[in-house]
Design a protein around this motif. Structure first.
Motif: not given
Length: 475
Positions: A343-352, A355-366
């Motif tokens: 969960e990102l801070d709405p005031e600090a998420s810029g142009a994203a 605001q809620r999304r998966p963690l960057t680089g975290q695969a759903d399966t390996t």
């Protein structure tokens, strides 16, 4: 190793230098939907930059273990220790820019005809040459982390064992850019951990653990200087206000050991992250965005993992296979299924976009599969790895997020220990421990594919690779 206690100590000094000369970036553009050939990007044309980085690290740590007298079936000991890591880094970059002063298209010129000594003129008829180095293109950094821990081990009649402890860590990071911006932090952390293992039978055990840890930002993420991803051309800038990520980890695992070389396991894990480091998008006046970093409000990972190792010596002992060498063959597998969110801070998420999304680089399966042979003088492994979909870049300005698509890899390794005695020659000291090794990677020639929604955003082809190495002990 003394009579009443044991001491283990280590020390290290390392220095690193990197000289990256003359990195060139060419950028072309054409109107969307147009058939005309691309022309130089109006703002940058050709950029060349030169970078030098120097760093050093001094570290030392030690541990003390004090065995205590057994009390019947109760065995225990006390442990403690500490470490110190002091490092520094200096990074300096100079940038130069070549911009054509008139409309230069590829159908009339090749790059060597556009950029050369004879074309550099600032009167509007050739190529303008300027140094565009900023004060923030250089930074210095100093890091100092010191910690100590106390803990112990307790076991009762070999059916239950517990390892526990608490660690105190002080981290002082300071990063100063050439423009005078000071970033970093000075924080103290108390990090407890406990691991309990219960033996249900001689072959079956249940393990539960909890621990707190901390992950520090990279220095380049703290320095408010720009850097580039060489694969995508994406431009980044650090954030001097980044804080470390604090992680709570929970793990429950059932493990079965039918023999000394075989195991099966099934486990669940959960990680809770505070101040996770995520990408932040800063909109620019040109309509594009600059990628920076910010601390997420909270993040979590929930996963299931299973795997094991099976030895083929079972089929040899049963008489199903007449070849003895098969007993040294094994099969190993691991599969993990995970779900993550931040969960990102709405005031600090810029142009994203989200605001809620998966963690960057975290695969759903390996999935990892390994077929191997462990011999007396040679080893061989065949490796298969499949990584599921994972977030690569968060979308901006209402555009979808960019995901790296599932990808599979196949590779092998082979190693052979050289004989230490040769016919008619006798023993050769330098061949003691000598080994040759061969590796092959990406035998399937897989390509990394990235999609933004339903559209292909980019594709990276990196080909197959093979390598060979020889190890000798000269002293």
């Amino acid at each position: 190793d003394f009579k009443w206690f044991q001491v283990d100590s280590r020390g290290q000094h390392s220095e690193t230098e990197r000289d990256r000369p003359d990195r060139s970036t060419y950028r072309y553009q054409r109107p969307f939907g147009s058939d005309r050939l691309p022309s130089f990007y109006a703002d940058t044309g050709l950029e060349r930059d030169f970078n030098e980085v120097n760093g050093q690290l001094d570290s030392g740590n030690g541990d003390v273990t004090i065995p205590l007298p057994d009390i019947g079936d109760f065995k225990w000991d006390l442990r403690g220790g500490g470490d110190i890591n002091v490092g520094s880094r200096d990074s300096n970059t100079r940038r130069f820019q070549f911009i054509p002063q008139n409309d230069v298209r590829l159908d009339r010129h090749v790059i060597e005809q556009i950029i050369n000594d004879n074309k550099i003129r600032n009167d509007g008829s050739g190529v303008a040459f300027n140094e565009v180095t900023l004060a923030s293109d250089s930074y210095t950094a100093d890091t100092d982390t010191r910690g100590y821990y106390i803990g112990g081990h307790m076991g009762f009649d070999e059916w239950i064992e517990t390892d526990f402890g608490v660690r105190n860590t002080n981290a002082n990071y300071e990063v100063i850019t050439g423009g005078g911006t000071v970033g970093g932090f000075d924080r103290e952390f108390w990090l407890p951990s406990v691991n309990v293992t219960g033996s249900i039978t001689d072959e079956l055990q249940l393990r539960a653990s909890y621990g707190q840890s901390v992950s520090y930002p990279r220095l380049v993420e703290l320095a408010e200087t720009t850097f580039f991803n060489p694969d995508t051309g994406e431009q980044f800038i650090g954030n001097a206000q980044l804080a470390p990520t604090e992680i709570d980890s929970y793990d429950l695992r059932l493990e079965f050991y039918p023999s000394s070389t075989e195991n099966l396991n099934l486990g669940v894990f959960y990680k809770q992250l505070e101040n996770s480091i995520e990408q932040q998008f800063l909109p620019l006046a040109s309509g594009t965005s600059l990628t920076s970093f910010t601390n997420g409000q909270n993040g979590e990972i929930l996963g299931l993992e299973t795997g094991g190792r099976v030895s083929f010596d079972r089929v040899v002992r049963a008489g199903w296979v007449p070849f003895d060498w098969v007993a040294n063959t094994y099969f190993q597998a691991n599969f993990a299924l995970s779900n993550s969110s931040v969960e990102l801070d709405p005031e600090a998420s810029g142009a994203a976009t989200n605001q809620r999304r998966p963690l960057t680089g975290q695969a759903d399966t390996t999935l990892n599969l390994q077929l191997g042979y462990d011999g007396d003088t040679q080893d061989f492994t065949l490796l298969y790895n499949r990584v599921g979909s994972r977030l690569d870049q968060a979308g901006t300005n209402n555009l979808p997020d960019i995901y790296q698509q599932p990808i599979s890899f196949l590779g092998f390794t082979y190693s052979l220990d050289l004989p230490t005695r040769l016919p008619f020659i006798g023993p050769i000291p330098t061949l003691s421990g000598a080994q040759i090794k061969f590796k092959g990677a990406n035998l399937l020639n897989a390509e990394r594919e990235y999609r933004q929604g339903e559209r292909l955003q980019r594709r990276v082809e990196f080909g197959r690779s093979f390598s060979a190495s020889l190890r000798l002990n000269l002293f």
